[in-house]
Design a protein around this motif. Structure first.
Motif, PDB file in Angstrom:
ATOM      1  N   SER A 113       0.804  -1.216   0.000  1.00 50.60           N
ATOM      2  CA  SER A 113       0.000   0.000   0.000  1.00 50.60           C
ATOM      3  C   SER A 113       0.838   1.268   0.000  1.00 50.60           C
ATOM      4  O   SER A 113       0.349   2.339  -0.352  1.00 50.60           O
ATOM      5  CB  SER A 113      -0.922   0.017   1.224  1.00 50.60           C
ATOM      6  OG  SER A 113      -0.162   0.215   2.420  1.00 50.60           O
ATOM      7  N   GLY A 114       2.108   1.171   0.415  1.00 51.21           N
ATOM      8  CA  GLY A 114       2.939   2.367   0.553  1.00 51.21           C
ATOM      9  C   GLY A 114       2.629   3.177   1.794  1.00 51.21           C
ATOM     10  O   GLY A 114       3.143   4.289   1.946  1.00 51.21           O
ATOM     11  N   ARG A 115       1.828   2.633   2.679  1.00 47.81           N
ATOM     12  CA  ARG A 115       1.481   3.379   3.896  1.00 47.81           C
ATOM     13  C   ARG A 115       2.542   3.204   4.977  1.00 47.81           C
ATOM     14  O   ARG A 115       3.137   2.135   5.116  1.00 47.81           O
ATOM     15  CB  ARG A 115       0.129   2.903   4.440  1.00 47.81           C
ATOM     16  CG  ARG A 115      -1.019   3.161   3.504  1.00 47.81           C
ATOM     17  CD  ARG A 115      -2.359   3.002   4.182  1.00 47.81           C
ATOM     18  NE  ARG A 115      -2.548   1.706   4.806  1.00 47.81           N
ATOM     19  CZ  ARG A 115      -3.582   1.397   5.580  1.00 47.81           C
ATOM     20  NH1 ARG A 115      -4.505   2.304   5.835  1.00 47.81           N
ATOM     21  NH2 ARG A 115      -3.702   0.200   6.086  1.00 47.81           N
ATOM     22  N   ILE A 116       2.735   4.259   5.746  1.00 43.89           N
ATOM     23  CA  ILE A 116       3.498   4.193   6.988  1.00 43.89           C
ATOM     24  C   ILE A 116       2.507   4.440   8.116  1.00 43.89           C
ATOM     25  O   ILE A 116       1.777   5.434   8.114  1.00 43.89           O
ATOM     26  CB  ILE A 116       4.634   5.224   7.023  1.00 43.89           C
ATOM     27  CG1 ILE A 116       5.603   4.990   5.866  1.00 43.89           C
ATOM     28  CG2 ILE A 116       5.380   5.152   8.354  1.00 43.89           C
ATOM     29  CD1 ILE A 116       6.728   6.012   5.779  1.00 43.89           C
ATOM     30  N   LEU A 117       2.476   3.510   9.057  1.00 41.71           N
ATOM     31  CA  LEU A 117       1.523   3.556  10.165  1.00 41.71           C
ATOM     32  C   LEU A 117       2.260   3.744  11.472  1.00 41.71           C
ATOM     33  O   LEU A 117       3.346   3.201  11.673  1.00 41.71           O
ATOM     34  CB  LEU A 117       0.722   2.254  10.230  1.00 41.71           C
ATOM     35  CG  LEU A 117       0.009   1.826   8.948  1.00 41.71           C
ATOM     36  CD1 LEU A 117      -0.542   0.414   9.099  1.00 41.71           C
ATOM     37  CD2 LEU A 117      -1.105   2.801   8.608  1.00 41.71           C
ATOM     38  N   GLU A 118       1.675   4.507  12.389  1.00 38.52           N
ATOM     39  CA  GLU A 118       2.194   4.591  13.750  1.00 38.52           C
ATOM     40  C   GLU A 118       1.386   3.637  14.624  1.00 38.52           C
ATOM     41  O   GLU A 118       0.155   3.712  14.670  1.00 38.52           O
ATOM     42  CB  GLU A 118       2.111   6.005  14.307  1.00 38.52           C
ATOM     43  CG  GLU A 118       2.732   6.106  15.703  1.00 38.52           C
ATOM     44  CD  GLU A 118       2.646   7.492  16.318  1.00 38.52           C
ATOM     45  OE1 GLU A 118       3.415   7.761  17.264  1.00 38.52           O
ATOM     46  OE2 GLU A 118       1.812   8.298  15.854  1.00 38.52           O
ATOM     47  N   VAL A 119       2.083   2.727  15.297  1.00 34.98           N
ATOM     48  CA  VAL A 119       1.451   1.766  16.197  1.00 34.98           C
ATOM     49  C   VAL A 119       1.791   2.165  17.622  1.00 34.98           C
ATOM     50  O   VAL A 119       2.972   2.306  17.964  1.00 34.98           O
ATOM     51  CB  VAL A 119       1.954   0.337  15.908  1.00 34.98           C
ATOM     52  CG1 VAL A 119       1.351  -0.650  16.895  1.00 34.98           C
ATOM     53  CG2 VAL A 119       1.615  -0.074  14.476  1.00 34.98           C
ATOM     54  N   PRO A 120       0.794   2.374  18.493  1.00 34.03           N
ATOM     55  CA  PRO A 120       1.078   2.758  19.872  1.00 34.03           C
ATOM     56  C   PRO A 120       1.924   1.713  20.585  1.00 34.03           C
ATOM     57  O   PRO A 120       1.875   0.517  20.264  1.00 34.03           O
ATOM     58  CB  PRO A 120      -0.315   2.871  20.509  1.00 34.03           C
ATOM     59  CG  PRO A 120      -1.259   3.041  19.362  1.00 34.03           C
ATOM     60  CD  PRO A 120      -0.653   2.289  18.222  1.00 34.03           C
ATOM     61  N   ALA A 121       2.688   2.155  21.575  1.00 39.26           N
ATOM     62  CA  ALA A 121       3.567   1.247  22.312  1.00 39.26           C
ATOM     63  C   ALA A 121       2.789   0.105  22.944  1.00 39.26           C
ATOM     64  O   ALA A 121       3.286  -1.025  23.040  1.00 39.26           O
ATOM     65  CB  ALA A 121       4.336   2.018  23.379  1.00 39.26           C
ATOM     66  N   ALA A 122       1.575   0.380  23.394  1.00 36.91           N
ATOM     67  CA  ALA A 122       0.767  -0.641  24.048  1.00 36.91           C
ATOM     68  C   ALA A 122      -0.089  -1.418  23.068  1.00 36.91           C
ATOM     69  O   ALA A 122      -0.921  -2.237  23.471  1.00 36.91           O
ATOM     70  CB  ALA A 122      -0.131   0.007  25.110  1.00 36.91           C
ATOM     71  N   GLY A 123       0.098  -1.189  21.759  1.00 35.76           N
ATOM     72  CA  GLY A 123      -0.733  -1.848  20.776  1.00 35.76           C
ATOM     73  C   GLY A 123      -2.026  -1.087  20.570  1.00 35.76           C
ATOM     74  O   GLY A 123      -2.238  -0.010  21.115  1.00 35.76           O
ATOM     75  N   GLY A 124      -2.899  -1.636  19.766  1.00 30.35           N
ATOM     76  CA  GLY A 124      -4.159  -0.975  19.493  1.00 30.35           C
ATOM     77  C   GLY A 124      -4.243  -0.518  18.050  1.00 30.35           C
ATOM     78  O   GLY A 124      -3.493  -0.967  17.197  1.00 30.35           O
ATOM     79  N   THR A 125      -5.154   0.411  17.777  1.00 24.47           N
ATOM     80  CA  THR A 125      -5.434   0.834  16.410  1.00 24.47           C
ATOM     81  C   THR A 125      -4.288   1.663  15.849  1.00 24.47           C
ATOM     82  O   THR A 125      -3.925   2.685  16.431  1.00 24.47           O
ATOM     83  CB  THR A 125      -6.731   1.647  16.355  1.00 24.47           C
ATOM     84  OG1 THR A 125      -7.798   0.879  16.911  1.00 24.47           O
ATOM     85  CG2 THR A 125      -7.065   2.019  14.917  1.00 24.47           C
TER      86      THR A 125
END
Length: 373
Positions: free
Chosen positions: A84-96
């Protein structure tokens, strides 16, 4: 969803914000969720008491072919999605996860796309993130600017790395020396791996502005050569650089890299040497047992995520300052999670913890797993 990031000079500030985009990803509070129905802590192989890696949580689910995990100061991580070419930020504790950028990548390759990510050593101050992706003219390494919420302002550091449907390399890591190391593949041009004038089939070492790093062995960006498809880079406690590399139909490799050395491809694979090549330190004769992708080193133990092998290898490394065994087999190697979580693409140590995040390669249902070590 952000528009595609244009290929232009580095901007001082980001001018566009991320808005709500395509289908939402399925986020979840970390919890053990092995999709195969087997125990999350089970795994083939053996280790000493308390040393067996075990999956403790699914950090995030529903990712689309994640390729690289890059932890930021503060504990969250940026994750690249190859297709997709997306860069996502994932919280340290996980989640959306939250989309922070989308890069326009070539989609007509099976192994190209948005690949490696690596924060600069001064990320907290300069907000620079390095990224490797497949563009229309080849693979390239760029710097992006993080404003605390989104990424933008692309600045090209290295362009024209040969690209093909397969063997695109893609791993980025910042070394203990603060310089950027780049693993490339031979892009199916086997002889180019031995050509020091080509960027393919190499490990490159550059400064933050893209110039050849001071002290490079040939005065160019080339650090080592004779590689088929470098996928993992990591350093041990003695500052030695290790690389995991995909073999052809045999001889996947774990190599100890030294500047200016050549590693045999395409003339030889595995623990043999031809024309002064450096033999691999550890060899998997059958690619069904490994096909290694990423590599993490924790307390001088290598953890290798495997694609075709669908397992995580744990390999104790020879202590710094001691002779490196010859013969292509390191003692104490053990495998875990065989076939439980599908193909494994990336493995990264959570900063300050005896924990790994492992990205699976399961198409649009890929996950990141937390693994206690």
């Amino acid at each position: 969803m952000m528009p595609a990031i244009p290929r232009r000079s580095f901007l001082a500030l980001l001018g566009a914000a991320t808005t709500a985009g395509a289908a939402a990803l399925t986020g979840c509070t970390p919890m053990p969720v092995p999709r195969t129905g087997t125990s999350a802590s089970a795994g083939a192989g053996s280790g000493g008491p308390g040393s067996v890696p075990r999956v403790t949580a699914t950090v995030v689910d529903g990712l689309d072919t994640p390729w690289s995990i890059a932890f930021l100061p503060g504990g969250s991580a940026l994750v690249s999605e190859r297709n997709s070419g997306r860069i996502l930020e994932v919280p340290a504790a996980g989640g959306t996860p939250r989309e922070v950028a989308r890069i326009s990548v070539r989609t007509d390759t099976s192994e190209g796309g948005l690949l490696g990510l690596a924060p600069s050593p001064g990320f907290a101050e300069d907000g620079t993130l390095f990224a490797y992706y497949t563009a229309g003219t080849g693979n390239r390494v760029v710097a992006l600017h993080w404003n605390g919420r989104t990424l933008g302002g692309e600045h090209v550091l290295v362009d024209g790395i040969p690209a093909a449907a397969i063997h695109n390399g893609g791993r980025l890591k910042v070394g203990p020396d603060g310089l950027l190391y780049i693993g490339t593949g031979d892009a199916t041009r086997q002889s180019s791996a031995q050509d020091r004038g080509s960027l393919s089939g190499k490990v490159l070492r550059i400064s933050a502005d893209g110039a050849p790093a001071p002290g490079n062995p040939f005065g160019t960006r080339v650090y080592t050569y004779g590689h088929r498809n470098v996928q993992g880079l990591a350093w041990d406690s003695g500052g030695r650089l290790w690389a995991s590399e995909l073999g052809p139909d045999r001889d996947d490799e774990l190599n100890l890299l030294t500047p200016g050395s050549q590693y045999g491809w395409p003339d030889v694979t595995g623990a043999r040497s031809v024309n002064g090549s450096v033999p691999a330190v550890h060899v998997w004769p059958s690619t069904a047992d490994a096909s290694p992708s990423a590599l993490a080193v924790v307390d001088d133990v290598a953890y290798v995520a495997c694609l075709r092998g669908e397992r995580l290898w744990r390999i104790p490394l020879p202590a710094p300052g001691t002779p490196v065994p010859s013969g292509g087999t390191l003692p104490g190697a053990a495998e875990f999670f065989r076939g439980q979580f599908g193909r494994l693409r990336d493995v990264a140590q959570v900063p300050g913890k005896r924990e790994l995040w492992v990205a699976t390669n399961e198409g649009t249902q890929s996950r990141i797993l937390a693994v206690a070590i």
